[in-house]
Design a protein around this motif. Structure first.
Motif, PDB file in Angstrom:
ATOM      1  N   LEU A 277      -6.797  11.941 -10.073  1.00 44.81           N
ATOM      2  CA  LEU A 277      -7.674  11.989 -11.225  1.00 44.81           C
ATOM      3  C   LEU A 277      -8.723  13.080 -11.176  1.00 44.81           C
ATOM      4  CD1 LEU A 277      -8.249   8.198 -11.788  1.00 44.81           C
ATOM      5  CD2 LEU A 277      -6.681   9.717 -12.951  1.00 44.81           C
ATOM      6  N   LEU A 278      -9.021  13.636 -10.003  1.00 45.66           N
ATOM      7  CA  LEU A 278     -10.050  14.662  -9.955  1.00 45.66           C
ATOM      8  C   LEU A 278      -9.480  15.971 -10.475  1.00 45.66           C
ATOM      9  CD1 LEU A 278     -11.590  13.852  -6.521  1.00 45.66           C
ATOM     10  CD2 LEU A 278     -12.654  13.557  -8.714  1.00 45.66           C
ATOM     11  N   THR A 279     -10.228  16.649 -11.347  1.00 43.60           N
ATOM     12  CA  THR A 279      -9.695  17.855 -11.971  1.00 43.60           C
ATOM     13  C   THR A 279      -9.909  19.082 -11.101  1.00 43.60           C
ATOM     14  OG1 THR A 279     -11.742  18.024 -13.158  1.00 43.60           O
ATOM     15  CG2 THR A 279      -9.883  17.066 -14.315  1.00 43.60           C
ATOM     16  N   ASN A 280     -10.980  19.085 -10.303  1.00 48.45           N
ATOM     17  CA  ASN A 280     -11.211  20.220  -9.427  1.00 48.45           C
ATOM     18  C   ASN A 280     -10.233  20.157  -8.262  1.00 48.45           C
ATOM     19  OD1 ASN A 280     -12.337  22.335  -8.132  1.00 48.45           O
ATOM     20  ND2 ASN A 280     -14.409  21.510  -8.065  1.00 48.45           N
ATOM     21  N   PRO A 281      -9.400  21.183  -8.056  1.00 52.11           N
ATOM     22  CA  PRO A 281      -8.364  21.041  -7.021  1.00 52.11           C
ATOM     23  C   PRO A 281      -8.908  20.994  -5.605  1.00 52.11           C
ATOM     24  CG  PRO A 281      -8.229  23.177  -8.072  1.00 52.11           C
ATOM     25  CD  PRO A 281      -9.197  22.400  -8.851  1.00 52.11           C
ATOM     26  N   ILE A 282     -10.112  21.542  -5.379  1.00 51.89           N
ATOM     27  CA  ILE A 282     -10.682  21.447  -4.032  1.00 51.89           C
ATOM     28  C   ILE A 282     -11.091  20.017  -3.745  1.00 51.89           C
ATOM     29  CG2 ILE A 282     -12.572  22.216  -2.584  1.00 51.89           C
ATOM     30  CD1 ILE A 282     -12.372  24.868  -3.678  1.00 51.89           C
ATOM     31  N   TYR A 283     -11.652  19.333  -4.738  1.00 50.48           N
ATOM     32  CA  TYR A 283     -12.007  17.930  -4.525  1.00 50.48           C
ATOM     33  C   TYR A 283     -10.774  17.089  -4.254  1.00 50.48           C
ATOM     34  CZ  TYR A 283     -16.681  18.862  -6.311  1.00 50.48           C
ATOM     35  OH  TYR A 283     -17.924  19.329  -6.517  1.00 50.48           O
ATOM     36  N   SER A 284      -9.694  17.372  -4.986  1.00 49.59           N
ATOM     37  CA  SER A 284      -8.517  16.548  -4.746  1.00 49.59           C
ATOM     38  C   SER A 284      -7.862  16.896  -3.421  1.00 49.59           C
ATOM     39  CB  SER A 284      -7.522  16.658  -5.901  1.00 49.59           C
ATOM     40  OG  SER A 284      -6.955  17.918  -5.956  1.00 49.59           O
ATOM     41  N   ALA A 285      -8.009  18.139  -2.926  1.00 47.61           N
ATOM     42  CA  ALA A 285      -7.496  18.457  -1.594  1.00 47.61           C
ATOM     43  C   ALA A 285      -8.293  17.725  -0.516  1.00 47.61           C
ATOM     44  CB  ALA A 285      -7.533  19.965  -1.352  1.00 47.61           C
ATOM     45  N   PHE A 286      -9.618  17.611  -0.696  1.00 47.85           N
ATOM     46  CA  PHE A 286     -10.412  16.853   0.269  1.00 47.85           C
ATOM     47  C   PHE A 286     -10.112  15.371   0.201  1.00 47.85           C
ATOM     48  CE2 PHE A 286     -12.636  19.722   2.616  1.00 47.85           C
ATOM     49  CZ  PHE A 286     -13.221  20.702   1.869  1.00 47.85           C
TER      50      PHE A 286
ATOM     51  N   LEU B  63       0.825  -1.210   0.000  1.00 50.73           N
ATOM     52  CA  LEU B  63       0.000   0.000   0.000  1.00 50.73           C
ATOM     53  C   LEU B  63       0.855   1.254   0.000  1.00 50.73           C
ATOM     54  CD1 LEU B  63      -2.980  -0.621   2.367  1.00 50.73           C
ATOM     55  CD2 LEU B  63      -3.061   0.376   0.130  1.00 50.73           C
ATOM     56  N   SER B  64       1.931   1.252   0.794  1.00 53.59           N
ATOM     57  CA  SER B  64       2.756   2.458   0.838  1.00 53.59           C
ATOM     58  C   SER B  64       3.532   2.631  -0.469  1.00 53.59           C
ATOM     59  CB  SER B  64       3.681   2.421   2.044  1.00 53.59           C
ATOM     60  OG  SER B  64       4.890   1.848   1.709  1.00 53.59           O
ATOM     61  N   ALA B  65       3.898   1.521  -1.120  1.00 55.28           N
ATOM     62  CA  ALA B  65       4.561   1.640  -2.422  1.00 55.28           C
ATOM     63  C   ALA B  65       3.608   2.213  -3.454  1.00 55.28           C
ATOM     64  CB  ALA B  65       5.068   0.262  -2.879  1.00 55.28           C
ATOM     65  N   TYR B  66       2.318   1.829  -3.360  1.00 56.80           N
ATOM     66  CA  TYR B  66       1.307   2.363  -4.277  1.00 56.80           C
ATOM     67  C   TYR B  66       1.153   3.872  -4.101  1.00 56.80           C
ATOM     68  CZ  TYR B  66      -3.500   3.393  -5.633  1.00 56.80           C
ATOM     69  OH  TYR B  66      -4.615   3.966  -6.156  1.00 56.80           O
ATOM     70  N   LEU B  67       1.072   4.322  -2.826  1.00 53.14           N
ATOM     71  CA  LEU B  67       0.944   5.755  -2.577  1.00 53.14           C
ATOM     72  C   LEU B  67       2.167   6.505  -3.064  1.00 53.14           C
ATOM     73  CD1 LEU B  67      -0.579   6.201   0.959  1.00 53.14           C
ATOM     74  CD2 LEU B  67      -1.568   6.804  -1.204  1.00 53.14           C
ATOM     75  N   PHE B  68       3.345   5.893  -2.883  1.00 56.03           N
ATOM     76  CA  PHE B  68       4.587   6.533  -3.300  1.00 56.03           C
ATOM     77  C   PHE B  68       4.623   6.711  -4.812  1.00 56.03           C
ATOM     78  CE2 PHE B  68       8.794   7.858  -2.594  1.00 56.03           C
ATOM     79  CZ  PHE B  68       9.601   7.343  -3.599  1.00 56.03           C
ATOM     80  N   SER B  69       4.223   5.674  -5.551  1.00 53.30           N
ATOM     81  CA  SER B  69       4.302   5.797  -7.008  1.00 53.30           C
ATOM     82  C   SER B  69       3.251   6.767  -7.541  1.00 53.30           C
ATOM     83  CB  SER B  69       4.159   4.431  -7.662  1.00 53.30           C
ATOM     84  OG  SER B  69       2.854   3.978  -7.541  1.00 53.30           O
ATOM     85  N   ILE B  70       2.069   6.808  -6.881  1.00 56.42           N
ATOM     86  CA  ILE B  70       1.076   7.806  -7.281  1.00 56.42           C
ATOM     87  C   ILE B  70       1.593   9.210  -7.010  1.00 56.42           C
ATOM     88  CG2 ILE B  70      -1.072   8.830  -6.453  1.00 56.42           C
ATOM     89  CD1 ILE B  70      -2.447   6.386  -6.756  1.00 56.42           C
ATOM     90  N   GLY B  71       2.286   9.381  -5.882  1.00 51.52           N
ATOM     91  CA  GLY B  71       2.826  10.698  -5.558  1.00 51.52           C
ATOM     92  C   GLY B  71       3.887  11.135  -6.549  1.00 51.52           C
ATOM     93  N   ILE B  72       4.741  10.185  -6.981  1.00 54.62           N
ATOM     94  CA  ILE B  72       5.788  10.543  -7.938  1.00 54.62           C
ATOM     95  C   ILE B  72       5.168  10.894  -9.287  1.00 54.62           C
ATOM     96  CG2 ILE B  72       7.623   9.550  -9.314  1.00 54.62           C
ATOM     97  CD1 ILE B  72       8.905   8.516  -7.015  1.00 54.62           C
ATOM     98  N   TYR B  73       4.154  10.123  -9.690  1.00 53.91           N
ATOM     99  CA  TYR B  73       3.513  10.413 -10.962  1.00 53.91           C
ATOM    100  C   TYR B  73       2.878  11.796 -10.942  1.00 53.91           C
ATOM    101  CZ  TYR B  73       0.009  10.394 -14.596  1.00 53.91           C
ATOM    102  OH  TYR B  73      -0.774  10.743 -15.653  1.00 53.91           O
TER     103      TYR B  73
ATOM    104  N   GLY C 265      -6.203   7.863  -3.003  1.00 53.31           N
ATOM    105  CA  GLY C 265      -5.039   8.140  -3.822  1.00 53.31           C
ATOM    106  C   GLY C 265      -5.412   8.354  -5.280  1.00 53.31           C
ATOM    107  N   LEU C 266      -6.340   7.546  -5.779  1.00 49.11           N
ATOM    108  CA  LEU C 266      -6.803   7.755  -7.153  1.00 49.11           C
ATOM    109  C   LEU C 266      -7.529   9.070  -7.283  1.00 49.11           C
ATOM    110  CD1 LEU C 266      -8.054   4.269  -8.265  1.00 49.11           C
ATOM    111  CD2 LEU C 266      -6.114   5.552  -9.098  1.00 49.11           C
ATOM    112  N   GLY C 267      -8.272   9.436  -6.226  1.00 52.79           N
ATOM    113  CA  GLY C 267      -9.016  10.693  -6.274  1.00 52.79           C
ATOM    114  C   GLY C 267      -8.109  11.908  -6.303  1.00 52.79           C
TER     115      GLY C 267
ATOM    116  N   LEU D 164      -7.200  14.213  -0.502  1.00 54.90           N
ATOM    117  CA  LEU D 164      -5.953  14.087   0.254  1.00 54.90           C
ATOM    118  C   LEU D 164      -6.222  14.034   1.746  1.00 54.90           C
ATOM    119  CD1 LEU D 164      -2.800  14.234   0.080  1.00 54.90           C
ATOM    120  CD2 LEU D 164      -3.037  16.627   0.529  1.00 54.90           C
ATOM    121  N   GLY D 165      -7.210  14.806   2.219  1.00 56.41           N
ATOM    122  CA  GLY D 165      -7.588  14.743   3.624  1.00 56.41           C
ATOM    123  C   GLY D 165      -8.085  13.362   4.019  1.00 56.41           C
ATOM    124  N   LEU D 166      -8.866  12.721   3.117  1.00 57.36           N
ATOM    125  CA  LEU D 166      -9.330  11.358   3.390  1.00 57.36           C
ATOM    126  C   LEU D 166      -8.159  10.396   3.494  1.00 57.36           C
ATOM    127  CD1 LEU D 166     -11.610   9.175   3.442  1.00 57.36           C
ATOM    128  CD2 LEU D 166     -11.310   9.037   0.990  1.00 57.36           C
ATOM    129  N   VAL D 167      -7.170  10.543   2.600  1.00 61.48           N
ATOM    130  CA  VAL D 167      -5.982   9.681   2.646  1.00 61.48           C
ATOM    131  C   VAL D 167      -5.257   9.850   3.972  1.00 61.48           C
ATOM    132  CG1 VAL D 167      -3.704   9.346   1.644  1.00 61.48           C
ATOM    133  CG2 VAL D 167      -5.655   9.507   0.179  1.00 61.48           C
TER     134      VAL D 167
END
Lengths: 100, 176
Positions: B28-37, A9-19, B23-25, B39-42
């Protein structure tokens, strides 16, 4: 198996962050992806300290320092964003706008 | 945490799926406020992970500092941007994006193969046999406090100086 799942899971987050960090054109989004990278590293540290080092907790202490450094860097990053934005937009290839 | 096995596994799966979706959100989300929220969930899911890993102090520090301060700071910085700027940072699928996604996928695959190939239980066995077996009358937070005050005293003081310098720099920069 649990250790490996958390590390994957942490490797997944890391690669998403780098991308995201490489392909973001906006400086605020780059800040967000940098926080993702630092958090992935923190998960690794805390997991290893939980599994291997329950008596000295060196991984936990190092991750506290990483959290503090990330806070300082986020503060400076948003100060830079606000001072760039006072001149123009926040596109990252216009960072020469900080020159007077 | 000393939870029974199935509850622990269920919580891990739940938090892990929250992390994956968050992490996908963020990407992939284009609205930066949605992606900041997102990030809060992560960050909140990561803090609950830390509680499951017996690290209560780091979980509380993560919740207070990351979610409460850094995420709020990022939201402030996001709200500086005009509405007209939202649609300028589309992730137009350029060749650079494709190449970066290829490189990042290869990094992820190589990391996963390395993780699954390492024999972790051999390392656990050798490190556990070296440690003195004592009763843990000291809780996790007290242990961290003891180590910060004795072994890690110099980094602790130094990081307070770093935070002071960073704040002075940020204020001096934002004043112009």
């Amino acid at each position: 198996m649990m250790l490996e799942h958390i590390l994957v899971l942490s490797a997944y987050l890391f690669s998403i962050g780098i991308y995201g960090l490489i392909t973001s054109r906006n400086m605020v989004r780059a800040l967000m992806y940098l926080e993702l990278i630092l958090n992935a590293v923190n998960i690794n540290f805390v997991t290893f300290s939980d599994f291997f080092d329950s008596w000295q907790l060196k991984g936990n202490i190092f991750s506290i320092f990483v959290i503090a450094i990330a806070a300082a860097e986020a503060a400076i990053g948003s100060a830079i964003v606000s001072s760039i934005y006072n001149r123009k937009s926040t596109r990252i290839n216009q960072s020469t706008l900080l020159n007077k | 945490m000393d939870l029974p096995g199935p509850i622990h596994d269920f919580l891990l799966v739940f938090l892990g799926s929250g992390l994956i979706l968050g992490g996908l959100g963020v990407v992939l989300l284009t609205n930066p406020i949605y992606s900041a929220f997102s990030l809060g969930l992560v960050l909140v899911c990561i803090s609950l992970f830390y509680i499951l890993s017996n690290s209560h102090f780091v979980a509380a520090a993560q919740l207070l500092i990351y979610v409460g301060a850094i995420n709020v700071l990022i939201l402030f910085a996001v709200m500086f941007m005009n509405g007209s700027e939202y649609y300028k940072d589309f992730n137009l699928w350029t060749i650079g994006n494709g190449l970066t996604s290829l490189v990042c996928t290869s990094i992820l695959v190589s990391l996963i193969t390395t993780i699954l190939d390492t024999s972790w239980y051999g390392i656990i066995w050798t490190t556990r046999s070296n440690q003195i077996i004592e009763q843990d009358l000291i809780s996790n937070s007290q242990q961290i406090g003891i180590h910060l005050a004795t072994d890690f005293f110099f980094p602790f003081e130094f990081i307070s100086i770093i935070l002071l310098v960073a704040l002075i720099g940020a204020i001096a920069m934002a004043r112009q």
